[in-house]
Motif scaffolding. Structure first.
Motif, PDB file in Angstrom:
ATOM      1  N   LEU A  34      79.141  38.155  34.221  1.00  0.00           N
ATOM      2  CA  LEU A  34      78.206  37.089  33.893  1.00  0.00           C
ATOM      3  C   LEU A  34      76.968  37.132  34.767  1.00  0.00           C
ATOM      4  CD1 LEU A  34      80.646  34.100  33.347  1.00  0.00           C
ATOM      5  CD2 LEU A  34      79.253  35.208  31.623  1.00  0.00           C
ATOM      6  N   PHE A  35      77.147  37.461  36.047  1.00  0.00           N
ATOM      7  CA  PHE A  35      76.005  37.482  36.943  1.00  0.00           C
ATOM      8  C   PHE A  35      75.211  38.793  36.861  1.00  0.00           C
ATOM      9  CE2 PHE A  35      78.436  34.121  39.133  1.00  0.00           C
ATOM     10  CZ  PHE A  35      77.429  33.171  39.217  1.00  0.00           C
ATOM     11  N   LEU A  36      75.879  39.897  36.523  1.00  0.00           N
ATOM     12  CA  LEU A  36      75.196  41.181  36.494  1.00  0.00           C
ATOM     13  C   LEU A  36      74.530  41.474  35.158  1.00  0.00           C
ATOM     14  CD1 LEU A  36      77.729  43.464  38.401  1.00  0.00           C
ATOM     15  CD2 LEU A  36      75.574  42.529  39.246  1.00  0.00           C
ATOM     16  N   ALA A  37      75.048  40.908  34.057  1.00  0.00           N
ATOM     17  CA  ALA A  37      74.493  41.209  32.741  1.00  0.00           C
ATOM     18  C   ALA A  37      73.008  40.891  32.630  1.00  0.00           C
ATOM     19  CB  ALA A  37      75.284  40.465  31.666  1.00  0.00           C
ATOM     20  N   PRO A  38      72.524  39.716  33.110  1.00  0.00           N
ATOM     21  CA  PRO A  38      71.088  39.462  33.011  1.00  0.00           C
ATOM     22  C   PRO A  38      70.238  40.506  33.727  1.00  0.00           C
ATOM     23  CG  PRO A  38      72.266  37.427  33.476  1.00  0.00           C
ATOM     24  CD  PRO A  38      73.256  38.546  33.599  1.00  0.00           C
ATOM     25  N   ALA A  39      70.726  40.995  34.875  1.00  0.00           N
ATOM     26  CA  ALA A  39      69.967  42.014  35.601  1.00  0.00           C
ATOM     27  C   ALA A  39      69.902  43.317  34.815  1.00  0.00           C
ATOM     28  CB  ALA A  39      70.604  42.257  36.972  1.00  0.00           C
ATOM     29  N   PHE A  40      71.011  43.723  34.183  1.00  0.00           N
ATOM     30  CA  PHE A  40      71.011  44.939  33.380  1.00  0.00           C
ATOM     31  C   PHE A  40      70.070  44.816  32.190  1.00  0.00           C
ATOM     32  CE2 PHE A  40      75.402  45.771  35.167  1.00  0.00           C
ATOM     33  CZ  PHE A  40      74.987  46.831  35.935  1.00  0.00           C
ATOM     34  N   LEU A  41      70.100  43.647  31.534  1.00  0.00           N
ATOM     35  CA  LEU A  41      69.236  43.455  30.375  1.00  0.00           C
ATOM     36  C   LEU A  41      67.766  43.439  30.780  1.00  0.00           C
ATOM     37  CD1 LEU A  41      71.327  40.756  28.490  1.00  0.00           C
ATOM     38  CD2 LEU A  41      70.970  43.114  27.797  1.00  0.00           C
ATOM     39  N   GLU A 164      66.885  39.517  21.871  1.00  0.00           N
ATOM     40  CA  GLU A 164      66.898  39.046  20.488  1.00  0.00           C
ATOM     41  C   GLU A 164      68.122  38.205  20.179  1.00  0.00           C
ATOM     42  OE1 GLU A 164      66.696  40.911  15.959  1.00  0.00           O
ATOM     43  OE2 GLU A 164      66.610  42.206  17.712  1.00  0.00           O
ATOM     44  N   ARG A 165      69.272  38.582  20.722  1.00  0.00           N
ATOM     45  CA  ARG A 165      70.515  37.872  20.421  1.00  0.00           C
ATOM     46  C   ARG A 165      71.174  37.250  21.636  1.00  0.00           C
ATOM     47  NH1 ARG A 165      72.680  38.723  15.426  1.00  0.00           N
ATOM     48  NH2 ARG A 165      71.745  40.325  14.128  1.00  0.00           N
ATOM     49  N   TRP A 166      70.754  37.628  22.835  1.00  0.00           N
ATOM     50  CA  TRP A 166      71.468  37.207  24.037  1.00  0.00           C
ATOM     51  C   TRP A 166      70.672  36.184  24.832  1.00  0.00           C
ATOM     52  CZ3 TRP A 166      76.401  38.779  25.048  1.00  0.00           C
ATOM     53  CH2 TRP A 166      76.870  39.879  24.324  1.00  0.00           C
ATOM     54  N   SER A 167      71.398  35.314  25.512  1.00  0.00           N
ATOM     55  CA  SER A 167      70.777  34.406  26.465  1.00  0.00           C
ATOM     56  C   SER A 167      71.789  34.065  27.561  1.00  0.00           C
ATOM     57  CB  SER A 167      70.277  33.123  25.788  1.00  0.00           C
ATOM     58  OG  SER A 167      71.355  32.416  25.199  1.00  0.00           O
ATOM     59  N   ALA A 168      71.262  33.678  28.720  1.00  0.00           N
ATOM     60  CA  ALA A 168      72.108  33.197  29.820  1.00  0.00           C
ATOM     61  C   ALA A 168      72.023  31.683  29.850  1.00  0.00           C
ATOM     62  CB  ALA A 168      71.633  33.788  31.140  1.00  0.00           C
ATOM     63  N   GLY A 209      78.970  25.827  35.889  1.00  0.00           N
ATOM     64  CA  GLY A 209      79.093  27.279  35.888  1.00  0.00           C
ATOM     65  C   GLY A 209      78.150  27.952  34.906  1.00  0.00           C
ATOM     66  N   PRO A 210      78.068  29.299  34.979  1.00  0.00           N
ATOM     67  CA  PRO A 210      77.202  30.082  34.095  1.00  0.00           C
ATOM     68  C   PRO A 210      77.939  30.560  32.853  1.00  0.00           C
ATOM     69  CG  PRO A 210      78.068  31.505  35.791  1.00  0.00           C
ATOM     70  CD  PRO A 210      78.661  30.139  36.041  1.00  0.00           C
ATOM     71  N   ALA A 211      77.172  31.040  31.873  1.00  0.00           N
ATOM     72  CA  ALA A 211      77.763  31.582  30.647  1.00  0.00           C
ATOM     73  C   ALA A 211      76.796  32.567  30.016  1.00  0.00           C
ATOM     74  CB  ALA A 211      78.090  30.465  29.665  1.00  0.00           C
ATOM     75  N   LEU A 212      77.348  33.460  29.203  1.00  0.00           N
ATOM     76  CA  LEU A 212      76.564  34.357  28.354  1.00  0.00           C
ATOM     77  C   LEU A 212      76.711  33.904  26.913  1.00  0.00           C
ATOM     78  CD1 LEU A 212      77.155  37.977  29.708  1.00  0.00           C
ATOM     79  CD2 LEU A 212      75.020  36.676  29.727  1.00  0.00           C
ATOM     80  N   VAL A 213      75.603  33.929  26.170  1.00  0.00           N
ATOM     81  CA  VAL A 213      75.587  33.441  24.799  1.00  0.00           C
ATOM     82  C   VAL A 213      75.142  34.564  23.865  1.00  0.00           C
ATOM     83  CG1 VAL A 213      74.647  31.730  23.209  1.00  0.00           C
ATOM     84  CG2 VAL A 213      75.053  31.116  25.600  1.00  0.00           C
ATOM     85  N   LEU A 214      75.900  34.789  22.805  1.00  0.00           N
ATOM     86  CA  LEU A 214      75.555  35.759  21.756  1.00  0.00           C
ATOM     87  C   LEU A 214      75.218  34.992  20.486  1.00  0.00           C
ATOM     88  CD1 LEU A 214      75.369  38.605  20.509  1.00  0.00           C
ATOM     89  CD2 LEU A 214      77.846  38.471  20.106  1.00  0.00           C
ATOM     90  N   ARG A 218      72.966  31.163  12.738  1.00  0.00           N
ATOM     91  CA  ARG A 218      72.924  29.799  13.256  1.00  0.00           C
ATOM     92  C   ARG A 218      74.034  29.522  14.260  1.00  0.00           C
ATOM     93  NH1 ARG A 218      67.988  27.576  12.439  1.00  0.00           N
ATOM     94  NH2 ARG A 218      67.350  27.712  10.253  1.00  0.00           N
ATOM     95  N   ALA A 219      75.010  30.393  14.345  1.00  0.00           N
ATOM     96  CA  ALA A 219      76.134  30.188  15.252  1.00  0.00           C
ATOM     97  C   ALA A 219      75.902  30.919  16.567  1.00  0.00           C
ATOM     98  CB  ALA A 219      77.430  30.672  14.610  1.00  0.00           C
ATOM     99  N   GLU A 220      76.536  30.435  17.619  1.00  0.00           N
ATOM    100  CA  GLU A 220      76.470  31.063  18.928  1.00  0.00           C
ATOM    101  C   GLU A 220      77.875  31.173  19.510  1.00  0.00           C
ATOM    102  OE1 GLU A 220      72.056  29.355  20.266  1.00  0.00           O
ATOM    103  OE2 GLU A 220      73.886  28.623  21.253  1.00  0.00           O
ATOM    104  N   LEU A 221      78.194  32.344  20.046  1.00  0.00           N
ATOM    105  CA  LEU A 221      79.457  32.556  20.744  1.00  0.00           C
ATOM    106  C   LEU A 221      79.191  32.528  22.243  1.00  0.00           C
ATOM    107  CD1 LEU A 221      81.080  35.422  18.642  1.00  0.00           C
ATOM    108  CD2 LEU A 221      81.412  32.948  18.415  1.00  0.00           C
TER     109      LEU A 221
END
Length: 255
Positions: A34-41, A164-168, A209-214, A218-221
């Motif tokens: 969760l913490f490293l994914a934003p840096a990679f993106l 395009e599809r991801w957010s923190a 806490g943090p989360a990753l959103v896909l 209209r839906a988000e996981l």
């Protein structure tokens, strides 16, 4: 489970078996992702990947009122500390094994801006439940403690688009929880060991806490990590203290 003391046993030595620390490995791995994914993106965006360009406001637009549901998983954390201390006083040998808390929640969220939202949720957790084994020269006893929590939380979250599809997302909740627990045992260490004891209480509860959103149309996981605090039961002459603060994970959907 203080009624084990009725056996009148001495306390020469004791051993308390704690849940394996390996149970925390999947949670730690998820937190790292969760913490490293934003840096990679972000690094990938610097190398010119067009798919990672931030979308426009129109692409993010949608209903201001959103509905969500999630499955929650919390590690035992400190839940069994009081029970372990009482078991150690009751017999020369004691073993306490405690499982996680698992549950569901559902709620609604109103988006004040593209990134900021406020809402409320109602959820129920079963556990953490504990199994107790006591051994002494005078016999042995097996006990169980079950518990449940119902939480009503006011929630807030803030999102950072990553592509395009991801957010923190950073999220937090604050509210009230109703709790109940029951302790029972059977064996030869105490005459009253078969009597079950129960208690109910309530108090403030929070999580963050943090989360990753896909985003999928209209839906988000959502896959997130949480640290949560639950109301404390201070114990009684016949029941053990229950104080639960624990890390956890959530898997959710929003639409």
């Amino acid at each position: 489970m203080q009624y084990f003391w009725e056996a009148g046993l001495t306390r020469p030595t004791h051993r308390v078996h704690m849940p394996s620390k390996r149970s925390a490995i999947p949670l730690l791995a998820a937190l790292c992702l969760l913490f490293l994914a934003p840096a990679f993106l972000a690094q990938a965006r610097e190398f010119g990947y067009e798919a990672l360009e931030e979308p426009s406001l129109e692409e993010f637009s949608g209903p201001k009122t959103r509905y969500f549901a999630s499955a929650d998983f919390f590690l035992p954390g400190s839940a069994a500390n009081g029970l372990e201390a009482d078991a150690a006083k009751a017999a020369p040998y004691s073993r306490v094994e405690t499982g996680p808390g698992v549950g569901l929640r559902a709620g609604a969220l109103y988006r004040l801006t593209q990134s900021l939202g406020f809402g409320a949720s109602l959820g129920h957790l079963r556990g953490p439940d504990s199994q107790v084994l006591l051994e002494a020269p005078g016999g042995l006893a097996a006990g169980e403690r079950t518990s449940a929590f119902t939480r009503a939380l006011l929630e807030t979250r803030y999102e950072f688009p990553l592509g395009e599809r991801w957010s923190a997302r950073l999220g937090a909740g604050f509210g009230y929880a109703w709790a109940s627990t029951q302790e029972s045992c059977s064996g030869t260490l105490a005459a009253s060991c078969t009597a079950a004891r129960s208690a109910s209480w309530g108090g403030l509860s929070w999580e963050a806490g943090p989360a990753l959103v896909l985003r999928l149309g209209r839906a988000e996981l959502t896959l997130g990590a949480r640290y949560a605090s639950f109301p404390r039961f201070k114990g009684s002459p016949t029941m053990s203290e229950f104080k639960w603060n624990a890390p956890g994970l959530l898997l959710g959907i929003e639409f």
